[in-house]
Scaffold this motif. Structure first.
Motif, short mmCIF file in Angstrom:
data_model
loop_
_atom_site.label_atom_id
_atom_site.label_comp_id
_atom_site.label_asym_id
_atom_site.label_seq_id
_atom_site.Cartn_x
_atom_site.Cartn_y
_atom_site.Cartn_z
N GLU A 56 0.86 -1.20 0.00
CA GLU A 56 0.00 0.00 0.00
C GLU A 56 0.89 1.24 0.00
O GLU A 56 1.84 1.33 0.77
N SER A 67 -14.33 7.39 0.27
CA SER A 67 -15.53 6.89 -0.38
C SER A 67 -16.71 7.68 0.14
O SER A 67 -16.51 8.67 0.86
N VAL A 70 -22.23 4.57 1.45
CA VAL A 70 -23.31 3.67 1.84
C VAL A 70 -22.95 2.32 1.25
O VAL A 70 -22.78 2.20 0.03
N GLY A 151 3.72 0.48 -5.39
CA GLY A 151 4.13 -0.31 -6.55
C GLY A 151 4.49 0.67 -7.66
O GLY A 151 3.63 1.43 -8.12
N GLU A 197 -5.68 -1.16 -7.52
CA GLU A 197 -5.18 0.20 -7.24
C GLU A 197 -6.28 1.26 -7.16
O GLU A 197 -5.98 2.42 -6.98
N LYS A 313 -11.60 12.28 -4.72
CA LYS A 313 -11.10 11.08 -5.41
C LYS A 313 -11.93 10.82 -6.66
O LYS A 313 -13.14 11.08 -6.67
N ASP A 336 -12.07 -1.18 -8.55
CA ASP A 336 -12.27 -0.01 -9.40
C ASP A 336 -11.27 0.09 -10.54
O ASP A 336 -11.58 0.68 -11.58
C1 LIG Z 1 -16.46 10.17 -3.49
C2 LIG Z 1 -16.78 8.72 -3.58
C3 LIG Z 1 -17.98 8.25 -3.07
C4 LIG Z 1 -18.26 6.89 -3.13
N1 LIG Z 1 -19.41 6.42 -2.56
C5 LIG Z 1 -19.64 5.10 -2.49
C6 LIG Z 1 -20.74 4.59 -1.77
O1 LIG Z 1 -21.51 5.34 -1.16
N2 LIG Z 1 -20.91 3.25 -1.76
C7 LIG Z 1 -20.08 2.39 -2.41
O2 LIG Z 1 -20.29 1.16 -2.37
N3 LIG Z 1 -19.02 2.85 -3.12
C8 LIG Z 1 -18.79 4.18 -3.16
N4 LIG Z 1 -17.68 4.66 -3.83
C9 LIG Z 1 -16.84 3.72 -4.58
C10 LIG Z 1 -15.93 2.89 -3.67
O3 LIG Z 1 -15.24 3.71 -2.77
C11 LIG Z 1 -14.99 2.11 -4.54
O4 LIG Z 1 -15.72 1.38 -5.48
C12 LIG Z 1 -14.10 1.16 -3.76
O5 LIG Z 1 -13.39 1.84 -2.76
C13 LIG Z 1 -13.15 0.44 -4.70
O6 LIG Z 1 -12.28 -0.35 -3.96
P1 LIG Z 1 -10.84 -0.76 -4.54
O7 LIG Z 1 -10.26 -1.69 -3.55
O8 LIG Z 1 -10.99 -1.22 -5.93
O9 LIG Z 1 -10.01 0.58 -4.63
P2 LIG Z 1 -9.69 1.74 -3.59
O10 LIG Z 1 -10.69 1.79 -2.50
O11 LIG Z 1 -9.48 2.94 -4.41
O12 LIG Z 1 -8.30 1.30 -2.93
C14 LIG Z 1 -7.12 1.27 -3.68
C15 LIG Z 1 -5.93 1.30 -2.74
O13 LIG Z 1 -4.76 1.02 -3.51
C16 LIG Z 1 -3.73 1.94 -3.15
N5 LIG Z 1 -2.84 2.06 -4.32
C17 LIG Z 1 -3.15 2.58 -5.53
N6 LIG Z 1 -2.10 2.47 -6.37
C18 LIG Z 1 -1.11 1.88 -5.67
C19 LIG Z 1 0.22 1.50 -6.00
N7 LIG Z 1 0.71 1.66 -7.24
N8 LIG Z 1 0.98 0.94 -5.04
C20 LIG Z 1 0.49 0.72 -3.78
N9 LIG Z 1 -0.78 1.07 -3.42
C21 LIG Z 1 -1.57 1.63 -4.36
C22 LIG Z 1 -4.47 3.21 -2.80
O14 LIG Z 1 -3.67 4.05 -2.00
C23 LIG Z 1 -5.69 2.65 -2.07
O15 LIG Z 1 -5.42 2.47 -0.70
C24 LIG Z 1 -17.37 6.00 -3.78
C25 LIG Z 1 -16.16 6.49 -4.29
C26 LIG Z 1 -15.86 7.83 -4.17
C27 LIG Z 1 -14.54 8.32 -4.69
#
Ligand SMILES: Cc1cc2nc3c(=O)[nH]c(=O)nc-3n(C[C@H](O)[C@H](O)[C@H](O)COP(=O)(O)OP(=O)(O)OC[C@H]3O[C@@H](n4cnc5c(N)ncnc54)[C@H](O)[C@@H]3O)c2cc1C
Length: 569
Positions: A56, A67, A70, A151, A197, A313, A336
């Motif tokens: 991370e 995020s 909900v 990464g 990521e 974000k 995502d």
């Molecule tokens: C403003 C906003 C509101 C939202 N509201 C909702 C909601 O109400 N309900 C809902 O279900 N979803 C919501 N979402 C969407 C939800 O937050 C995402 O779908 C979810 O967090 C995706 O999870 P993830 O693990 O794919 O990525 P992320 O949660 O983005 O986590 C990715 C992680 O990887 C790390 N990372 C990235 N690149 C690297 C790298 N190269 N090396 C090391 N670490 C790295 C980042 O620092 C982060 O910690 C919302 C998103 C946003 C931005």
């Protein structure tokens, strides 16, 4: 340069909900398998010690997570059926839902709640806290978690199979020279590398370009969520209340909407989403959010309250049509960064968790088969297709595209696809024919005579009580980067900024960045302006990489641990 190599079995890049769920599920699948083999209840060999790592870039698990949120608990229930009893941090079950249409002065409550916005049975959560908790579950299951490890580069063998990831160097100064504390990044070698990521992943971008993972798919389109946490002066907005809004301040051609969620202890989480496929080069998503707060309904709610936190974000909104190929030799994409978010519901936590779990099941089978080729890992796409994710995403596949034709046609299209299970008029049958930045018009095409920002926001003043400028807001994101390091925002040609971009778009980076990273400053009194990058403000939202009209900004990971320090977001 001598680099240490660490041999792992599986490396997950990014400690978000997708990867943490994947790592946890994999550790458990392996443990259950080995115990069953030892008891003689399952045929085959034990897998033995499988080394699983999660890296991370943030200072801790959750630091860079932002995020709404909900959460639809469907996937978390599959991963940890008794998550409530286990102490998962949940702010409140959703108790009431409101959907409002805002005009400049009024708020009109929708007589019916659109089904995609019904949140009964869901929970309001702080995703920082939830991911930190998932991280603890992972560590208890034997997963190695390495915060402050970005990464920085994918590692390939001669046949372009992914063989791991190189983490970023530490201790390089701004001239690119080694400081006394220099530590080279480590080569983490793995049989399978899982990229989780989040939106617009920097390694995902590299990988997709090299292996053409987006071939035949629509370009991804994004939105930007800008958010604040407020402590209210009294109990006027109860925990568990969820409000979504449409209308003001977005104009009818721009995709946008607001949210207000009630947390515990008189705290509200309030934010605004702007589609990053807007046309107006002078639009500023941070200013849109400030205007949202000036609506009488919101201003009254926040009156007497105190700003606690800020963040921003990107959100990957392209969905089904924009999903890349999810596998290649030695690598899988989850969450995502693979476009699993349901943009109609603005929900991606549940699909991120589920995609991580399906990746874990794929890797588990690959470990048993001792085969990590694309042919074996391709099974992941089948598991995704056969799971509840695909029917959910298919039904909303044309949602975002409808809004390319403005708010009203977008809403009509949303209603139509609800009735037809996702089909739309031929007009909308694609997620977005062009990447979002391609929709931005040049100043004169949009009707502007100059680049004066007042033209879009003539009455917006930052009063320091209800509305805040970007720098004040960034302070509330607790952003920190060591200033003596190379700039992590690579602008490939800064001459364009002073010439073409200034004339054509009025340097929109100054506006689409919600953290005041980009600034045009006088260039030695010759009448020209040059670009100054205040990289230490960067909140890692990735908007610049997405929205730059010439696609010459490349966001790469800064030194590990740098970035925002989100809490309760
Ligand atoms: C403003 C906003 C509101 C939202 N509201 C909702 C909601 O109400 N309900 C809902 O279900 N979803 C919501 N979402 C969407 C939800 O937050 C995402 O779908 C979810 O967090 C995706 O999870 P993830 O693990 O794919 O990525 P992320 O949660 O983005 O986590 C990715 C992680 O990887 C790390 N990372 C990235 N690149 C690297 C790298 N190269 N090396 C090391 N670490 C790295 C980042 O620092 C982060 O910690 C919302 C998103 C946003 C931005």
């Amino acid at each position: 340069m001598e680099r240490e190599s660490l041999e792992m079995d599986v490396v997950f890049v990014g400690a978000g909900p997708a990867n943490l769920s994947g790592a946890l599920h994999l550790a458990r699948l392996v443990a259950v398998h080995d115990e069953a083999v030892a008891r003689g209840e399952r045929a085959g060999e034990p897998l033995g010690e499988v080394q699983i790592a999660v890296i991370e870039k943030g200072a801790a698990v959750g630091s860079h997570i932002l995020s709404g949120a909900v959460m639809d608990p469907r996937a978390l229930k599959e991963l940890i059926p008794d998550f409530v009893e286990q102490g998962a941090p949940l702010e409140s079950p959703v108790k009431e839902d409101f959907f409002l249409y805002l005009t400049e002065k009024r708020a009109i409550r929708s007589p019916i709640m659109p089904p995609p916005l019904r949140n009964h049975g869901y929970y309001i959560v702080s995703l920082n806290k939830l991911t930190a908790w998932l991280g603890e579950q992972c560590e208890a299951a034997g997963v190695n978690i390495f915060p402050e490890f970005p990464g920085a580069e994918m590692l390939y063998d001669k046949k372009d199979a992914v063989v791991g990831v190189r983490t970023g160097d530490k201790g390089i100064n701004k001239e690119g020279k080694r400081r006394a504390n220099f530590e080279p990044g480590v080569d983490l070698l793995a049989k399978v590398t899982v990229l989780g990521e989040g939106p617009r992943g920097s390694l995902t971008k590299q990988l997709s370009q090299r292996l053409n993972l987006n071939d035949g798919r629509e370009p991804q389109v994004y939105s930007l969520g800008v958010k604040e946490l407020w402590e209210l002066s009294d109990e006027r907005y109860p925990a568990g209340r969820v409000t979504h809004t449409l209308g003001y301040p977005s104009d009818a051609r721009t995709y946008g909407g607001g949210w207000i969620y009630g947390l515990q202890n008189r705290i509200v989480n309030i934010g605004y989403v702007t589609g990053l496929d807007y046309h107006d080069p002078l639009l500023d998503p941070h200013s849109e959010f400030q205007r949202f707060k000036q609506h009488p309904l919101v201003a009254q709610l926040l009156e007497g309250g105190k700003l606690l936190r800020y963040g921003a974000k990107a959100i990957a909104a392209g969905g089904f049509h924009a999903m890349p190929q999810l596998y290649a030799d030695g690598v899988l994409l989850v969450g995502d960064c693979a476009g699993f978010l349901n943009s109609q519901r603005l929900k991606g936590i549940h699909t991120a968790i589920k995609s991580g779990m399906l990746a874990a099941e794929t890797i588990f089978e690959a470990l048993l088969a001792k085969d990590f080729s694309a042919k074996q890992l391709r099974r992941y796409e089948k598991l995704v297709r056969d799971s509840w994710i695909m029917p959910e995403l298919r039904k909303v596949r044309n949602f975002h595209a409808g809004f390319r034709h403005g708010r009203w046609l977008g809403m009509a299209n949303a209603g139509l696809q609800f009735l037809t299970g996702g089909r739309a008029w031929g007009l909308f049958d694609r997620a977005g024919a062009e990447a979002g930045h391609g929709a931005m018009k040049k100043l004169w095409e949009f009707g502007y005579k100059s680049a004066a920002i007042e033209q879009r926001y003539p009455n917006l003043k930052f009063d320091g009580k209800l509305t805040f400028n970007k720098l004040t807001d960034v302070y509330h994101a607790s952003v920190g980067h060591d200033e003596d390091q190379p700039v992590h925002l690579h602008v490939l040609d800064t001459e364009i900024c002073s010439t073409r971009c200034a004339e054509e778009y009025g340097n929109p980076c100054q506006r689409f960045c919600p953290a005041a990273v980009y600034e045009m400053v006088e260039d030695g009194g010759n009448g020209r302006q040059k670009l100054q990058i205040n990289f230490s403000n960067c909140v890692h939202c990735k908007t610049c990489d997405i929205m730059d009209p010439y696609q010459i900004i490349n966001w790469v990971t800064p030194e590990g641990g740098g970035g925002p320090e989100y809490k309760n977001m």
